[in-house]
Design a protein around this motif. Sequence first.
Motif, short mmCIF file in Angstrom:
data_model
loop_
_atom_site.label_atom_id
_atom_site.label_comp_id
_atom_site.label_asym_id
_atom_site.label_seq_id
_atom_site.Cartn_x
_atom_site.Cartn_y
_atom_site.Cartn_z
N VAL A 73 0.84 -1.20 0.00
CA VAL A 73 0.00 0.00 0.00
C VAL A 73 0.88 1.25 0.00
O VAL A 73 2.10 1.16 0.16
N CYS A 98 -4.63 3.07 2.79
CA CYS A 98 -4.72 2.27 4.01
C CYS A 98 -5.68 3.00 4.94
O CYS A 98 -5.46 4.19 5.23
N LEU A 100 -6.14 2.74 8.01
CA LEU A 100 -5.49 3.12 9.26
C LEU A 100 -4.67 4.41 9.07
O LEU A 100 -4.79 5.36 9.85
N ASN A 126 2.19 2.39 9.63
CA ASN A 126 1.00 2.62 8.78
C ASN A 126 0.54 4.07 8.93
O ASN A 126 -0.53 4.37 9.46
FE1 SF4 Z 1 -5.03 -2.80 4.76
FE2 SF4 Z 1 -5.66 -2.44 7.32
FE3 SF4 Z 1 -3.18 -3.18 6.70
FE4 SF4 Z 1 -4.07 -0.71 6.12
S1 SF4 Z 1 -3.77 -1.58 8.15
S2 SF4 Z 1 -2.91 -2.06 4.78
S3 SF4 Z 1 -6.21 -1.09 5.61
S4 SF4 Z 1 -5.03 -4.36 6.35
#
Ligand code: SF4
Length: 321
Positions: A73, A98, A100, A126
């Motif tokens: 991502v 993402c 998050l 993240n």
């Molecule tokens: Fe996907 Fe959740 Fe990981 Fe972000 S935190 S990459 S939304 S699984």
Amino acid sequence: MNVEKGFVDVPVEAGLDLAAEIRKLKEEKNAAILAHYYTVGEIQDLADFVGDSLALARIAETLDNDIIVMCGVHFMGETVKVLCPQKKVLVPDLNAGCSLADSCPAEEFSKFVEAHPGHTVVSYVNTSAAVKAHTDIVVTSGNAMKVVSSLPEDEKIIFGPDRNLGNYINSQTGREMLLWDGACHVHEQFSLEKILELKEQHPAAKVLVHPECPAPVRLVADKIGSTAVLLEYAVNDDATEFIVATESGILHEMRRRCPGKTFIPAPPNDSTCACNDCSFMKLNTLEKLYNTLRYEQPEVTVDESIIDAARRPITRMLELS
Ligand code: SF4
Ligand code: 13P
């Protein structure tokens, strides 16, 4: 090349052996493909390195390729760019965000930090590079406990953006870190009830849980950890059945490494699907990867003004873990 849609929108010739073409382009262009465990199996099989966020950040720095393609991502692509600003960093689809990271806009986070002076700011990987630029130390799920525990006990800490991981670290270390109220939409979908139902059907199965899951789910875990930690546990544990409460892409590597064992994905709470997918991770397809390598687009860019500030907390993490 037009990447208005966030990816190279050029049809791929029918009948092309995409895997062979990708391997060829990779060699021709001295490119490395990094893939997170949550990407589809066919991408993991083609990647030079497959890993969790920590391993991918570590490996990126050591590569001497001219091009790095990050199949994961967007924040993972940014992390590579911040660590290797001189390299061309590509992602198959810039829309792979993402939830998050999105739950923590940089401007609001910086106001939150300013409102709580005297705190050390620990941010989960993240996050956007802009949030990392307001951070003292970055952590991943693979090293968060170790990094936080290495700080003096009386140190005041802000932890963002994942309230579940933050809450887990608080519960394990006795700290009272101030938590940003963010979460991952995939991991929030796991529920204790559904896992207990599966446990009834598979009483001998061990339960593997990512720390982004809510506290009730963590209660039934035999092992809590990053994707890489859960994988190693599955490889080394004597159990032959595992219920896996994290994104379903990890099952590909678990099944590859443990052909004699059974892995059962824990389902999301609000649907009839058997497993829980991150729609962002699944935007990485073989077709987009092929076009990315062929046209060397789309490229990840990070504002010059924040590269150094974002690199500092990542480097600190790599030194501490
Ligand atoms: Fe996907 Fe959740 Fe990981 Fe972000 S935190 S990459 S939304 S699984
Ligand atoms: P890992 O750090 O365990 O690879 O997890 C990354 C992630 O996005 C979890 O949702």
